[in-house]
Write an enzyme that holds these catalytic residues in place. Structure first.
Site, short mmCIF file in Angstrom:
data_model
loop_
_atom_site.label_atom_id
_atom_site.label_comp_id
_atom_site.label_asym_id
_atom_site.label_seq_id
_atom_site.Cartn_x
_atom_site.Cartn_y
_atom_site.Cartn_z
N THR A 5 0.78 -1.33 0.05
CA THR A 5 0.01 -0.14 -0.11
C THR A 5 0.84 1.20 0.02
O THR A 5 1.95 1.38 0.84
CB THR A 5 -1.00 -0.19 1.26
N GLY A 89 -1.67 -2.49 14.60
CA GLY A 89 -2.27 -2.16 13.04
C GLY A 89 -3.73 -3.05 13.32
O GLY A 89 -4.81 -2.70 12.70
N ARG A 90 -3.65 -4.21 13.94
CA ARG A 90 -5.01 -4.91 14.21
C ARG A 90 -6.16 -4.43 14.71
O ARG A 90 -7.09 -4.59 14.62
CB ARG A 90 -4.52 -6.27 14.78
N GLU A 210 -3.04 -7.16 7.22
CA GLU A 210 -2.64 -7.19 8.73
C GLU A 210 -2.97 -8.55 9.28
O GLU A 210 -3.02 -8.65 10.49
CB GLU A 210 -3.48 -6.25 9.63
N THR A 212 -4.76 -12.52 7.87
CA THR A 212 -6.21 -12.95 7.56
C THR A 212 -6.83 -13.57 8.66
O THR A 212 -6.14 -13.64 9.92
CB THR A 212 -5.89 -14.16 6.44
N SER A 213 -7.91 -13.83 8.62
CA SER A 213 -8.91 -14.35 9.86
C SER A 213 -8.24 -15.59 10.58
O SER A 213 -8.24 -15.83 11.73
CB SER A 213 -10.16 -14.52 9.36
C1 FAD Z 1 -5.28 -3.89 -0.36
C2 FAD Z 1 -4.08 -4.70 0.04
C3 FAD Z 1 -3.15 -4.18 0.74
C4 FAD Z 1 -1.98 -4.61 1.22
N1 FAD Z 1 -1.04 -3.84 1.68
C5 FAD Z 1 0.04 -4.51 2.18
C6 FAD Z 1 1.18 -3.62 2.57
O1 FAD Z 1 1.19 -2.43 2.64
N2 FAD Z 1 2.47 -4.22 3.23
C7 FAD Z 1 2.41 -5.47 3.31
O2 FAD Z 1 3.28 -6.28 3.55
N3 FAD Z 1 1.30 -6.40 2.66
C8 FAD Z 1 0.33 -5.67 2.24
N4 FAD Z 1 -0.53 -6.74 1.57
C9 FAD Z 1 -0.66 -8.21 1.75
C10 FAD Z 1 -1.36 -8.69 2.83
O3 FAD Z 1 -0.81 -8.55 4.32
C11 FAD Z 1 -1.36 -10.33 2.55
O4 FAD Z 1 -2.14 -10.53 1.42
C12 FAD Z 1 -1.96 -10.95 3.70
O5 FAD Z 1 -1.09 -11.09 4.92
C13 FAD Z 1 -2.17 -12.52 3.32
O6 FAD Z 1 -1.11 -13.14 2.56
P1 FAD Z 1 -1.41 -13.77 1.46
O7 FAD Z 1 -1.97 -12.84 0.28
O8 FAD Z 1 -0.03 -14.31 0.85
O9 FAD Z 1 -2.21 -15.04 1.45
P2 FAD Z 1 -1.90 -16.56 1.11
O10 FAD Z 1 -0.84 -16.88 2.49
O11 FAD Z 1 -1.74 -16.78 -0.08
O12 FAD Z 1 -3.11 -17.03 1.96
C14 FAD Z 1 -4.25 -17.67 1.22
C15 FAD Z 1 -5.44 -18.21 2.05
O13 FAD Z 1 -4.87 -19.33 2.76
C16 FAD Z 1 -4.97 -18.91 4.24
N5 FAD Z 1 -3.77 -19.33 5.08
C17 FAD Z 1 -2.31 -19.17 4.63
N6 FAD Z 1 -1.63 -19.65 5.40
C18 FAD Z 1 -2.50 -20.22 6.54
C19 FAD Z 1 -2.18 -20.94 7.69
N7 FAD Z 1 -0.91 -20.79 8.31
N8 FAD Z 1 -3.38 -21.30 8.43
C20 FAD Z 1 -4.59 -21.13 7.85
N9 FAD Z 1 -4.88 -20.66 6.77
C21 FAD Z 1 -3.74 -20.19 6.21
C22 FAD Z 1 -5.13 -17.59 4.20
O14 FAD Z 1 -5.84 -17.10 5.55
C23 FAD Z 1 -5.85 -17.19 3.03
O15 FAD Z 1 -7.32 -17.21 3.30
C24 FAD Z 1 -1.88 -6.18 1.22
C25 FAD Z 1 -3.03 -6.97 0.83
C26 FAD Z 1 -4.04 -6.23 0.07
C27 FAD Z 1 -5.19 -6.84 -0.47
#
Ligand code: FAD
Length: 226
Positions: A5, A89-90, A210, A212-213
């Site tokens: 972001t 942040g959460r 920040e 995921t759920s």
């Molecule tokens: C609009 C937007 C702004 C953002 N801005 C920033 C930013 O400024 N800085 C930054 O660093 N990041 C940023 N992000 C990234 C964001 O923090 C990540 O998308 C988020 O942490 C999820 O990681 P991922 O996308 O790699 O999901 P993935 O790791 O690909 O996960 C996909 C799914 O699998 C589930 N999952 C993954 N691992 C586990 C586990 N161990 N146990 C259970 N379930 C799991 C997840 O909960 C999710 O539902 C941004 C994302 C968005 C969409």
């Protein structure tokens, strides 16, 4: 690094990088990196579902070298320090979820109070009244959890679990409330000019960013089990 972001216009960025390979999460440090550092490239803004007021992009670090005096905080403890920022942040994400949810509730209440069927507004239907009442009740509970976490932060107490509970509940509540608001606004809510469809597109990111759920549930369980 994808999905950052504000990266399209940020002059400085804070990154966490491996500084002691093999030591896992306790082998990382935080650095301030200037945007014009050779090797740093920021992509064009990425296209998103919602949150049109904020831009994000990908940052590529192609052999970029950063001097040690740009390190922030303790050497090798950067990940632990970054987690503290994430945890704070959460609480903010929870508050954003409540704020967006309230806006969606107001929009649905406004539409349903003004939308006439025959001589009566559609709030004459029990389904409409009960849905609005449930939305308001869930939002109030989300707000109480958010305030509890914020008070623990202010008091200097351990707030990790409370922050995760607030973020989990408030952001999932926000998604639920925004979906119900669009439903209550009918076809008008589905139109591009309506606020309800914008809230519906904006809400989902709060459940993703920040942590995921699922990450919040893992944090909460870790606190239960210790
Ligand atoms: C609009 C937007 C702004 C953002 N801005 C920033 C930013 O400024 N800085 C930054 O660093 N990041 C940023 N992000 C990234 C964001 O923090 C990540 O998308 C988020 O942490 C999820 O990681 P991922 O996308 O790699 O999901 P993935 O790791 O690909 O996960 C996909 C799914 O699998 C589930 N999952 C993954 N691992 C586990 C586990 N161990 N146990 C259970 N379930 C799991 C997840 O909960 C999710 O539902 C941004 C994302 C968005 C969409």
């Amino acid at each position: 690094k994808l999905y950052i972001t504000n990266s399209p216009f940020a002059d400085f960025m804070v990154i966490v990088a491996q500084t002691a390979p093999g030591r896992g999460l306790k082998g990382m440090s935080l650095f301030v990196v200037e945007r014009d550092t050779p090797g740093v490239r920021v992509s064009a803004p990425l296209k998103k579902l919602g949150m049109g007021a904020s831009e994000m992009a990908e940052i590529v670090f192609g052999g970029a070298r950063v001097p040690a005096d740009q390190r922030l905080g303790s050497e090798h403890l950067g990940f632990v320090e970054a987690l503290k920022v994430l945890s704070l942040g959460r609480v903010a994400s929870a508050a954003q979820g409540v704020g967006l949810g309230r806006a969606a509730l107001e929009e649905a209440l406004r539409y349903c109070s003004q939308r006439m069927q025959g001589d009566a507004a559609i709030t004459g239907h029990q389904f409409v009244r009960f849905t609005l009442a449930d939305m308001a009740t869930r939002l109030e509970a989300a707000w109480r959890l958010t305030l509890r976490a914020a008070r623990l932060v202010d008091a200097g107490s351990d707030y990790d679990c409370a922050a995760s509970m607030a973020k989990l509940f408030a952001t999932e509540t926000c998604t639920h409330v925004c979906e119900r608001a669009l439903h209550l606004c009918g076809a008008q809510g589905y139109m591009r000019e309506s606020a309800a469809q914008r809230f519906y597109r904006d809400c989902k990111v709060f459940e993703i960013g920040e942590g995921t759920s699922e990450i919040q549930r893992e944090t909460i369980f870790r606190h239960l089990a210790r």
